[in-house]
Write a protein that holds these residues in place. Structure first.
Motif, mmCIF file in Angstrom:
data_model
loop_
_atom_site.group_PDB
_atom_site.id
_atom_site.type_symbol
_atom_site.label_atom_id
_atom_site.label_comp_id
_atom_site.label_asym_id
_atom_site.label_seq_id
_atom_site.Cartn_x
_atom_site.Cartn_y
_atom_site.Cartn_z
ATOM 1 N N ASP A 292 4.074 3.230 8.073
ATOM 2 C CA ASP A 292 4.315 4.282 9.071
ATOM 3 C C ASP A 292 5.272 5.363 8.551
ATOM 4 N N GLU A 293 5.631 6.299 9.446
ATOM 5 C CA GLU A 293 6.459 7.449 9.049
ATOM 6 C C GLU A 293 7.806 7.035 8.470
ATOM 7 N N GLU A 294 8.309 5.872 8.908
ATOM 8 C CA GLU A 294 9.615 5.422 8.418
ATOM 9 C C GLU A 294 9.516 4.569 7.167
ATOM 10 N N GLY A 295 8.298 4.394 6.667
ATOM 11 C CA GLY A 295 8.138 3.610 5.449
ATOM 12 C C GLY A 295 8.005 2.120 5.714
ATOM 13 N N GLY A 304 -1.906 10.036 16.840
ATOM 14 C CA GLY A 304 -0.950 11.141 16.770
ATOM 15 C C GLY A 304 0.200 10.906 15.804
ATOM 16 N N LYS A 305 0.313 9.701 15.242
ATOM 17 C CA LYS A 305 1.418 9.442 14.305
ATOM 18 C C LYS A 305 0.925 9.558 12.861
ATOM 19 N N ASP A 306 1.873 9.685 11.936
ATOM 20 C CA ASP A 306 1.520 9.823 10.514
ATOM 21 C C ASP A 306 1.490 8.435 9.853
ATOM 22 N N TYR A 307 0.509 8.235 8.986
ATOM 23 C CA TYR A 307 0.399 6.939 8.292
ATOM 24 C C TYR A 307 0.014 7.122 6.838
ATOM 25 N N ARG A 308 0.314 6.072 6.072
ATOM 26 C CA ARG A 308 -0.127 6.029 4.686
ATOM 27 C C ARG A 308 -0.850 4.704 4.488
ATOM 28 N N PHE A 309 -2.093 4.794 4.029
ATOM 29 C CA PHE A 309 -2.839 3.581 3.686
ATOM 30 C C PHE A 309 -2.562 3.305 2.216
ATOM 31 N N GLU A 310 -2.124 2.114 1.918
ATOM 32 C CA GLU A 310 -1.752 1.803 0.538
ATOM 33 C C GLU A 310 -2.695 0.728 -0.001
ATOM 34 N N LEU A 311 -3.457 1.097 -1.032
ATOM 35 C CA LEU A 311 -4.457 0.182 -1.580
ATOM 36 C C LEU A 311 -3.961 -0.326 -2.933
ATOM 37 N N GLY A 312 -3.611 -1.584 -2.991
ATOM 38 C CA GLY A 312 -3.176 -2.167 -4.264
ATOM 39 C C GLY A 312 -4.401 -2.497 -5.101
ATOM 40 N N TYR A 313 -4.320 -2.288 -6.436
ATOM 41 C CA TYR A 313 -5.492 -2.585 -7.271
ATOM 42 C C TYR A 313 -5.060 -3.275 -8.570
ATOM 43 N N LEU A 352 -6.285 5.976 -13.194
ATOM 44 C CA LEU A 352 -5.576 4.720 -12.936
ATOM 45 C C LEU A 352 -5.109 4.071 -14.233
ATOM 46 N N ASN A 353 -3.827 3.710 -14.246
ATOM 47 C CA ASN A 353 -3.280 3.009 -15.413
ATOM 48 C C ASN A 353 -3.852 1.603 -15.487
ATOM 49 N N PRO A 354 -3.836 0.999 -16.681
ATOM 50 C CA PRO A 354 -4.266 -0.398 -16.754
ATOM 51 C C PRO A 354 -3.289 -1.300 -16.002
ATOM 52 N N GLY A 355 -3.770 -2.457 -15.597
ATOM 53 C CA GLY A 355 -2.905 -3.423 -14.899
ATOM 54 C C GLY A 355 -2.818 -3.125 -13.405
ATOM 55 N N PHE A 356 -1.693 -3.541 -12.807
ATOM 56 C CA PHE A 356 -1.526 -3.374 -11.363
ATOM 57 C C PHE A 356 -1.058 -1.968 -11.013
ATOM 58 N N GLY A 357 -1.466 -1.500 -9.859
ATOM 59 C CA GLY A 357 -1.003 -0.203 -9.381
ATOM 60 C C GLY A 357 -1.370 -0.041 -7.921
ATOM 61 N N SER A 358 -1.012 1.085 -7.357
ATOM 62 C CA SER A 358 -1.434 1.295 -5.966
ATOM 63 C C SER A 358 -1.863 2.735 -5.723
ATOM 64 N N ILE A 359 -2.775 2.881 -4.809
ATOM 65 C CA ILE A 359 -3.331 4.188 -4.447
ATOM 66 C C ILE A 359 -2.908 4.453 -3.008
ATOM 67 N N SER A 360 -2.446 5.672 -2.760
ATOM 68 C CA SER A 360 -2.033 5.997 -1.389
ATOM 69 C C SER A 360 -2.960 7.021 -0.783
ATOM 70 N N CYS A 361 -3.240 6.847 0.482
ATOM 71 C CA CYS A 361 -4.036 7.836 1.212
ATOM 72 C C CYS A 361 -3.245 8.123 2.484
ATOM 73 N N SER A 362 -2.693 9.340 2.583
ATOM 74 C CA SER A 362 -1.826 9.649 3.731
ATOM 75 C C SER A 362 -2.556 10.518 4.735
ATOM 76 N N ILE A 363 -2.305 10.248 5.971
ATOM 77 C CA ILE A 363 -2.926 11.074 7.016
ATOM 78 C C ILE A 363 -1.852 11.490 8.018
ATOM 79 N N ASN A 364 -1.862 12.763 8.351
ATOM 80 C CA ASN A 364 -0.930 13.240 9.364
ATOM 81 C C ASN A 364 -1.630 13.234 10.713
ATOM 82 N N LYS A 365 -0.900 12.887 11.730
ATOM 83 C CA LYS A 365 -1.386 12.951 13.101
ATOM 84 C C LYS A 365 -2.727 12.226 13.256
#
Ligand SMILES: Nc1ncnc2c1ncn2[C@@H]1O[C@H](COP(=O)(O)OP(=O)(O)OP(=O)(O)O)[C@@H](O)[C@H]1O
Length: 426
Positions: A292-295, A304-313, A352-365
């Motif tokens: 959420d907005e506060e992390g 109506g709130k802001d979110y970030r979808f975090e996809l670990g890969y 994407l770097n090799p190994g573990f990482g994460s991708i973020s997709c943020s949406i406002n409102k």
């Protein structure tokens, strides 16, 4: 220190459900339907959970409820359907008796329960105002003084001499709320009914309840499924679950508890372990989180709130992998794809770097209306090679946001996407 307005000790309410009954006159249709559903459900239960007498079943709608409410508190009561909220309000309003336990209330209680209670159907709006005032122990002069305020608030001047049975549900609720809130009760109890009114009226009612409490020091108890209204109005919230208090705290914490188990990885296993997936697996999704907005990781969403979808890969290729297309699709309860975010729509393909990482997709409102949603995750190299594709990767509930800033939730049964437009006329 403020005084105790309500004390509830070890309250319990047991209903006896007889299975072969029709619609009896002292039961609401809703109650009868819910009993029928329960009795159908019982037929499918293992025999050990059935009662010895199949035509008579005991059911505890409330159990071991204890709390104290101070004068001037604004307390929200929240919980899923059937949690016992209305039963609690009915007991506090003395509409129904508890099976055991004690309640003590200081002062007069005015309540607005289900539409259809509290008013005499054959009497006019005017007569009902006087009748309700008299029930609350007010003299004729006192009611007269409040009369104009009530009709101005309810906006039903034209229908004052019409029997309330002819009122629309919106008019009925407006008048019922105005009566309850203006007749100076020490305790004002309001159940959900505001959902019937339009957004503007809801806002007016929330404002009035706040005034009644902050300016006049009266106690307000309010049931709602609209978390934004609970957050805006209440100083405290009680979360009920299967007839028990599971949280009694500040509204934010109780709302978090209520929304808490609404989001989950589908099938209850981590993405890493899911085998029902497509693709060559060179890069794979390992986790899915909503921030959420506060992390903070959240378990449910609000419009109506802001979110970030975090996809670990995990990228098993040994080198940096360019031109990776990622998409996140959102489906509603009817399996309609209501939103689709894809990196190549916006030339945002990833490296994407090799190994573990994460991708973020943020949406406002977040523009999704209340409801249950499911997420599909997809990842490919350009448009040629599918790395990973998981349908039903996770599901989440959207509940209780305030996208428009008016308190309106839109019409979630009709339309899942919320959007702001500018209206004008000429
Ligand atoms: N008169 C009754 N006879 C039998 N069961 C009842 C009766 N009234 C309520 N119940 C049951 O008690 C439980 C609690 O009902 P209640 O209406 O208090 O829940 P609620 O939290 O207000 O739900 P909702 O959000 O759907 O209004 C439900 O399972 C309901 O079916």
């Amino acid at each position: 220190m403020s005084e105790t307005a309500i004390r509830v000790e070890n309250l319990g309410k047991k209903y006896i459900i007889s299975h072969k009954q029709g619609l009896s006159s002292n039961k609401s249709l809703r109650e009868s339907i819910s009993n029928t559903v329960k009795s159908i459900g019982q037929k499918f239960l293992p025999s050990s959970t059935k009662e010895i007498n199949p035509s008579r079943e005991e059911f505890w709608a409330l159990q071991d409820i204890s709390f104290e409410i101070k004068q001037g508190d604004r307390v929200g009561v929240i919980g899923r359907n059937g949690a016992g909220k209305s039963t609690l309000l009915k007991i506090l309003s003395r509409v129904t008796e508890p099976t055991h336990g004690k309640i003590a209330i200081r002062g007069r209680v005015a309540s607005l329960l289900e539409v259809g209670t509290g008013f005499h159907q054959e009497l006019s709006g005017r007569e009902n105002i006087y009748l309700n005032g008299a029930i609350l122990g007010m003299g004729k002069e006192e009611i007269k003084r409040k009369f104009d305020e009530i009709i101005a608030f309810a906006e039903v001047e034209k229908f004052l001499d019409t029997p309330v049975k002819r009122y629309s549900s919106g008019m009925y609720v407006r008048l019922a709320f105005a009566v309850a809130a203006h007749l100076d009760p020490e305790v004002l109890i309001v159940d959900e009914v505001l959902a019937v009114g339009d957004a503007q009226f809801q806002k007016k009612c929330l404002g009035k309840m706040e005034d009644v409490s902050t300016k006049e020091g009266r106690t307000v108890i309010f049931v709602s499924h609209q978390m934004s209204a609970i957050e805006a109005l209440c100083s405290r919230a009680i979360l009920l679950q299967s007839g028990k208090v599971v949280l009694d705290s500040n509204p934010q914490e109780a709302i978090r508890g209520y929304l808490g188990n609404a989001y989950s990885l589908t099938k209850g296993i981590s993405l890493k372990e899911r085998t029902d997936r497509t693709g060559n697996g060179k890069v794979r999704f390992e986790s899915f989180r909503i921030i959420d907005e506060e992390g903070t990781e959240v378990t449910a969403l609000q419009s109506g709130k802001d979110y970030r979808f975090e996809l670990g890969y995990f990228n098993s290729l040994e080198k940096r992998t360019d031109n990776v297309v990622v998409s996140l699709d959102i489906f509603d309860e009817r399996n309609n794809r209501v939103m689709l975010f894809r990196t190549n729509f916006t030339n945002d393909n990833l490296s994407l770097n090799p190994g573990f990482g994460s991708i973020s997709c943020s949406i406002n409102k977040l523009p999704l209306a209340n409801g249950e949603y499911r997420f599909l995750l997809f990842m490919s190299y350009a448009d040629t090679e599918i790395f990973d594709w998981i349908e039903d990767a996770a599901s989440a509930r959207v509940d209780g946001g305030d996208f428009f800033g008016t308190g309106s939730i839109g019409l979630p049964t009709h339309c899942k996407l919320l959007s702001e437009v500018q209206w004008s006329n000429s």
